[in-house]
Scaffold this motif. Structure first.
Motif, PDB file in Angstrom:
ATOM      1  N   ARG A   1       0.849  -1.196   0.000  1.00 29.54           N
ATOM      2  CA  ARG A   1       0.000   0.000   0.000  1.00 29.54           C
ATOM      3  C   ARG A   1       0.876   1.235   0.000  1.00 29.54           C
ATOM      4  NH1 ARG A   1      -2.453  -0.419   6.194  1.00 29.54           N
ATOM      5  NH2 ARG A   1      -0.503   0.002   7.264  1.00 29.54           N
ATOM      6  N   TYR A   2       0.248   2.376  -0.155  1.00 23.98           N
ATOM      7  CA  TYR A   2       0.960   3.659  -0.231  1.00 23.98           C
ATOM      8  C   TYR A   2       2.090   3.594  -1.253  1.00 23.98           C
ATOM      9  CZ  TYR A   2      -1.705   5.297   3.789  1.00 23.98           C
ATOM     10  OH  TYR A   2      -2.725   5.680   4.626  1.00 23.98           O
TER      11      TYR A   2
ATOM     12  N   GLU B   1      -4.650  19.685   1.916  1.00 28.94           N
ATOM     13  CA  GLU B   1      -4.707  18.849   3.120  1.00 28.94           C
ATOM     14  C   GLU B   1      -6.128  18.317   3.349  1.00 28.94           C
ATOM     15  OE1 GLU B   1      -2.508  20.328   6.483  1.00 28.94           O
ATOM     16  OE2 GLU B   1      -0.673  20.319   5.285  1.00 28.94           O
ATOM     17  N   LEU B   2      -7.143  19.097   2.977  1.00 27.55           N
ATOM     18  CA  LEU B   2      -8.522  18.594   3.056  1.00 27.55           C
ATOM     19  C   LEU B   2      -8.705  17.391   2.129  1.00 27.55           C
ATOM     20  CD1 LEU B   2     -10.425  22.012   2.974  1.00 27.55           C
ATOM     21  CD2 LEU B   2      -9.852  20.652   4.996  1.00 27.55           C
TER      22      LEU B   2
ATOM     23  N   PHE C   1      -6.420  15.182   1.528  1.00 27.68           N
ATOM     24  CA  PHE C   1      -5.460  14.137   1.897  1.00 27.68           C
ATOM     25  C   PHE C   1      -6.114  12.760   2.065  1.00 27.68           C
ATOM     26  CE2 PHE C   1      -2.564  11.934   4.858  1.00 27.68           C
ATOM     27  CZ  PHE C   1      -1.313  12.199   4.318  1.00 27.68           C
ATOM     28  N   PRO C   2      -7.280  12.665   2.732  1.00 29.42           N
ATOM     29  CA  PRO C   2      -7.901  11.327   2.853  1.00 29.42           C
ATOM     30  C   PRO C   2      -8.214  10.699   1.495  1.00 29.42           C
ATOM     31  CG  PRO C   2      -8.878  12.848   4.437  1.00 29.42           C
ATOM     32  CD  PRO C   2      -8.017  13.686   3.510  1.00 29.42           C
TER      33      PRO C   2
ATOM     34  N   HIS D   1      -4.230  10.811  -0.708  1.00 27.53           N
ATOM     35  CA  HIS D   1      -3.197   9.985  -0.076  1.00 27.53           C
ATOM     36  C   HIS D   1      -3.812   8.709   0.503  1.00 27.53           C
ATOM     37  CE1 HIS D   1      -0.702   8.751   3.444  1.00 27.53           C
ATOM     38  NE2 HIS D   1       0.322   9.104   2.687  1.00 27.53           N
ATOM     39  N   GLY D   2      -4.854   8.880   1.345  1.00 31.46           N
ATOM     40  CA  GLY D   2      -5.402   7.760   2.100  1.00 31.46           C
ATOM     41  C   GLY D   2      -6.179   6.768   1.255  1.00 31.46           C
ATOM     42  N   THR D   3      -6.605   7.177   0.072  1.00 28.05           N
ATOM     43  CA  THR D   3      -7.364   6.272  -0.793  1.00 28.05           C
ATOM     44  C   THR D   3      -6.589   5.994  -2.089  1.00 28.05           C
ATOM     45  OG1 THR D   3      -9.408   7.207   0.118  1.00 28.05           O
ATOM     46  CG2 THR D   3      -9.610   5.870  -1.875  1.00 28.05           C
TER      47      THR D   3
ATOM     48  N   TYR E   1      -2.898   5.127  -1.547  1.00 27.93           N
ATOM     49  CA  TYR E   1      -2.915   3.895  -0.757  1.00 27.93           C
ATOM     50  C   TYR E   1      -3.028   2.673  -1.669  1.00 27.93           C
ATOM     51  CZ  TYR E   1      -4.403   0.788   3.146  1.00 27.93           C
ATOM     52  OH  TYR E   1      -4.508  -0.201   4.086  1.00 27.93           O
ATOM     53  N   VAL E   2      -3.931   2.727  -2.623  1.00 26.79           N
ATOM     54  CA  VAL E   2      -4.187   1.543  -3.461  1.00 26.79           C
ATOM     55  C   VAL E   2      -3.232   1.434  -4.636  1.00 26.79           C
ATOM     56  CG1 VAL E   2      -6.618   1.564  -2.790  1.00 26.79           C
ATOM     57  CG2 VAL E   2      -5.922   2.615  -4.969  1.00 26.79           C
TER      58      VAL E   2
ATOM     59  N   LEU F   1       0.003  16.918   8.087  1.00 26.92           N
ATOM     60  CA  LEU F   1      -0.110  16.071   6.906  1.00 26.92           C
ATOM     61  C   LEU F   1       0.998  16.336   5.889  1.00 26.92           C
ATOM     62  CD1 LEU F   1      -4.000  16.205   6.489  1.00 26.92           C
ATOM     63  CD2 LEU F   1      -2.617  14.517   7.717  1.00 26.92           C
TER      64      LEU F   1
ATOM     65  N   HIS G   1       4.181  14.060   4.986  1.00 29.15           N
ATOM     66  CA  HIS G   1       4.126  12.835   4.178  1.00 29.15           C
ATOM     67  C   HIS G   1       4.415  13.094   2.699  1.00 29.15           C
ATOM     68  CE1 HIS G   1       2.922  10.770   7.763  1.00 29.15           C
ATOM     69  NE2 HIS G   1       2.024  11.705   7.968  1.00 29.15           N
TER      70      HIS G   1
ATOM     71  N   TRP H   1     -11.720   4.449   4.616  1.00 29.24           N
ATOM     72  CA  TRP H   1     -10.924   5.302   3.717  1.00 29.24           C
ATOM     73  C   TRP H   1     -10.678   6.671   4.343  1.00 29.24           C
ATOM     74  CZ3 TRP H   1      -8.125   2.677   0.765  1.00 29.24           C
ATOM     75  CH2 TRP H   1      -8.576   1.523   0.159  1.00 29.24           C
ATOM     76  N   TYR H   2     -10.345   6.625   5.623  1.00 30.35           N
ATOM     77  CA  TYR H   2      -9.921   7.830   6.358  1.00 30.35           C
ATOM     78  C   TYR H   2     -11.002   8.902   6.430  1.00 30.35           C
ATOM     79  CZ  TYR H   2      -5.964   4.962   6.174  1.00 30.35           C
ATOM     80  OH  TYR H   2      -5.182   3.858   6.306  1.00 30.35           O
TER      81      TYR H   2
ATOM     82  N   HIS I   1      -0.581   7.179   8.031  1.00 27.77           N
ATOM     83  CA  HIS I   1      -1.912   7.509   7.496  1.00 27.77           C
ATOM     84  C   HIS I   1      -2.244   8.987   7.611  1.00 27.77           C
ATOM     85  CE1 HIS I   1      -2.354   3.235   7.431  1.00 27.77           C
ATOM     86  NE2 HIS I   1      -2.397   3.117   8.742  1.00 27.77           N
ATOM     87  N   GLY I   2      -1.394   9.736   8.285  1.00 26.57           N
ATOM     88  CA  GLY I   2      -1.713  11.116   8.641  1.00 26.57           C
ATOM     89  C   GLY I   2      -2.291  11.144  10.049  1.00 26.57           C
TER      90      GLY I   2
ATOM     91  N   GLU J   1      -6.128  15.510  12.148  1.00 29.41           N
ATOM     92  CA  GLU J   1      -6.174  16.295  10.908  1.00 29.41           C
ATOM     93  C   GLU J   1      -7.039  15.610   9.851  1.00 29.41           C
ATOM     94  OE1 GLU J   1      -2.414  17.972   9.714  1.00 29.41           O
ATOM     95  OE2 GLU J   1      -2.299  19.039  11.617  1.00 29.41           O
ATOM     96  N   LEU J   2      -7.063  14.272   9.850  1.00 31.13           N
ATOM     97  CA  LEU J   2      -7.970  13.565   8.933  1.00 31.13           C
ATOM     98  C   LEU J   2      -9.431  13.893   9.264  1.00 31.13           C
ATOM     99  CD1 LEU J   2      -6.247  10.053   8.961  1.00 31.13           C
ATOM    100  CD2 LEU J   2      -5.983  11.852   7.243  1.00 31.13           C
TER     101      LEU J   2
ATOM    102  N   PRO K   1     -12.087  17.950   8.223  1.00 34.33           N
ATOM    103  CA  PRO K   1     -13.291  18.319   7.443  1.00 34.33           C
ATOM    104  C   PRO K   1     -14.589  18.089   8.219  1.00 34.33           C
ATOM    105  CG  PRO K   1     -11.740  17.086   6.072  1.00 34.33           C
ATOM    106  CD  PRO K   1     -11.226  16.989   7.491  1.00 34.33           C
TER     107      PRO K   1
ATOM    108  N   LEU L   1      -3.128  22.378   8.737  1.00 39.12           N
ATOM    109  CA  LEU L   1      -4.426  22.484   9.415  1.00 39.12           C
ATOM    110  C   LEU L   1      -4.284  22.876  10.885  1.00 39.12           C
ATOM    111  CD1 LEU L   1      -6.143  19.341   7.836  1.00 39.12           C
ATOM    112  CD2 LEU L   1      -6.207  21.719   7.053  1.00 39.12           C
TER     113      LEU L   1
END
Lengths: 264, 264
Positions: free
Chosen positions: A135-136, A170-171, A173-174, A177-179, A182-183, A251, A254, B101-102, B165-166, B170-171, B174, B251
């Motif tokens: 991942r990542y 940064e908003l 980021f999920p 980065h996180g989705t 990640y995949v 964030l 990373h 997914w964060y 993952h951050g 901060e995740l 939002p 953030l």
């Protein structure tokens, strides 16, 4: 390119609808293949339920294992399988949405919740290093590229590095980065259209031109420089090693190129 | 307290279901009123459509204005009105979900998308300062408190300040800042249950005890110290003034207590 373009907007006669048309037309004129998943037009169901997996309702429903099992057994619901096939067939994913409550509309979040399942998009172990999950930067969808296109009501500075809503990058980021990262996707810098509630004809022409340039440039655009999980930057607890961005948090650490913004 | 507890999990026989039962029972034993919106049990529809507002399909659907108009005219769909009534009647909102997914599962994101409408949760102008919108600390739901409860698969450090993952706080920005604080809630530090895929009986007992303590302590817990939009910290472009967290971004600068973490 073979592009999957996922759009989440309830009104085709909207800024988002017009931008999608402009982007898809530019790609097709240049000879690329485009498949569009217009989630509202498809009446996409964004809610994860046991029924997606042919799960026995008398048994406790554990989302991760049950969905992985259904995928392996071929009992996933047909709408999820169809989207997975589109994802797998495309080398490029465009994710388009209006920013609602500083994130994706539910119909789009639920596309990821239902389509990016264990065994397909995550949870695959490195064959060379049992115990290490890919991942990542090296997930199952590695080798593909992703581009986020979002429209926002704000004028721009309010979503900038010190804007009241938080920095848009940064908003996102999920998602980015996180989705997507990640995949396995290489994630390109997003296309952001500001002042979306009141776009003039000139502003639309400018936004559409930028979008056309950005989608055509996907193969040779530099991705966001997120750190790879298994590239040596993180320790065994998956914490960034002390000598990288020392003494800092947030964030931004990373990204390999952001030592300065959070540092002083 | 009058508590609205919003739960987003597809399986009552889950860690999330058990935590909800523990928290609700503790509140009721102490004499508080609790209303639960169990979104899966309610078969909540998370997708914004023109039909929510009795909108003429021949007209272009502009989500913000059309929804505000429907609210004023009393033509909102009944499920949205019922949730708005619950929000209005409660002094405390608990938002509970597994981190997918964060972020929030789609069914919960769509609760905010459909319920937190213009005129109800945002878009209200300060009567004393026409042109100034009430938000970030003084929105229409000011005076109420909100608590986020989330379960995560990670063990903890991977979601800490330097985790891969951050940082979880901060995740959640939002949701906690961009949604709850935006509309007026005082947002309390979240309750986070880690290692949620493999919780032992002892670990569950510990998590349930912490949750009971936290929900009972809501009235006298110090909220997250987000900066108010109209408190003088932001300039006319809604950018944080230069002398606050000078030279920094991320953030964390939108909290009054976080000058150091992002500064060095």
């Amino acid at each position: 390119m073979k592009v999957l373009w996922v759009l989440a907007h309830p009104e085709p006669r909207s800024l988002n609808g017009a931008l999608k048309d402009a982007g898809v037309a530019a790609l097709e004129r240049a000879g690329h293949e485009v498949v569009v998943s217009d989630l509202h037009a498809m009446a996409w169901n964004p809610v994860v339920t046991a029924a997606d997996y042919g799960h026995d309702p008398d048994e406790r429903f554990r989302v991760g294992p049950v969905s992985a099992q259904a995928r392996a057994a071929g009992t996933l619901s047909a709408d999820v399988r169809a989207e997975q096939d589109k994802v797998a067939a495309a080398d490029t994913l465009v994710v388009q949405f209006p920013l609602w409550w500083y994130g994706m509309p539910a119909i789009l979040k639920g596309w990821f919740d239902r389509v990016f399942l264990k065994g397909f998009a995550y949870g695959v172990v490195d064959p060379d290093h049992p115990g290490r999950t890919l991942r990542y930067g090296e997930g199952p969808l590695a080798g593909k590229r992703a581009l986020v296109l979002t429209t926002v009501g704000g004028r721009g500075p309010d979503l900038g590095p010190r804007g009241v809503h938080g920095h848009l990058e940064e908003l996102l980021f999920p998602l980015q980065h996180g989705t997507l990262f990640y995949v396995g996707y290489e994630v390109l810098p997003p296309v952001v259209v500001t002042g979306a509630n009141r776009v003039s004809d000139d502003e639309f022409a400018t936004a559409a031109r930028e979008l056309r340039e950005r989608v055509l440039a996907v193969p040779h655009t530099t991705p966001l420089p997120f750190r790879r999980q298994n590239g040596g930057d993180y320790d065994d607890d998956l914490v960034l090693r002390d000598h990288l961005a020392p003494g800092r948090a947030g964030l931004g650490i990373h990204r390999r190129d952001r030592p300065t913004e959070t540092e002083r």
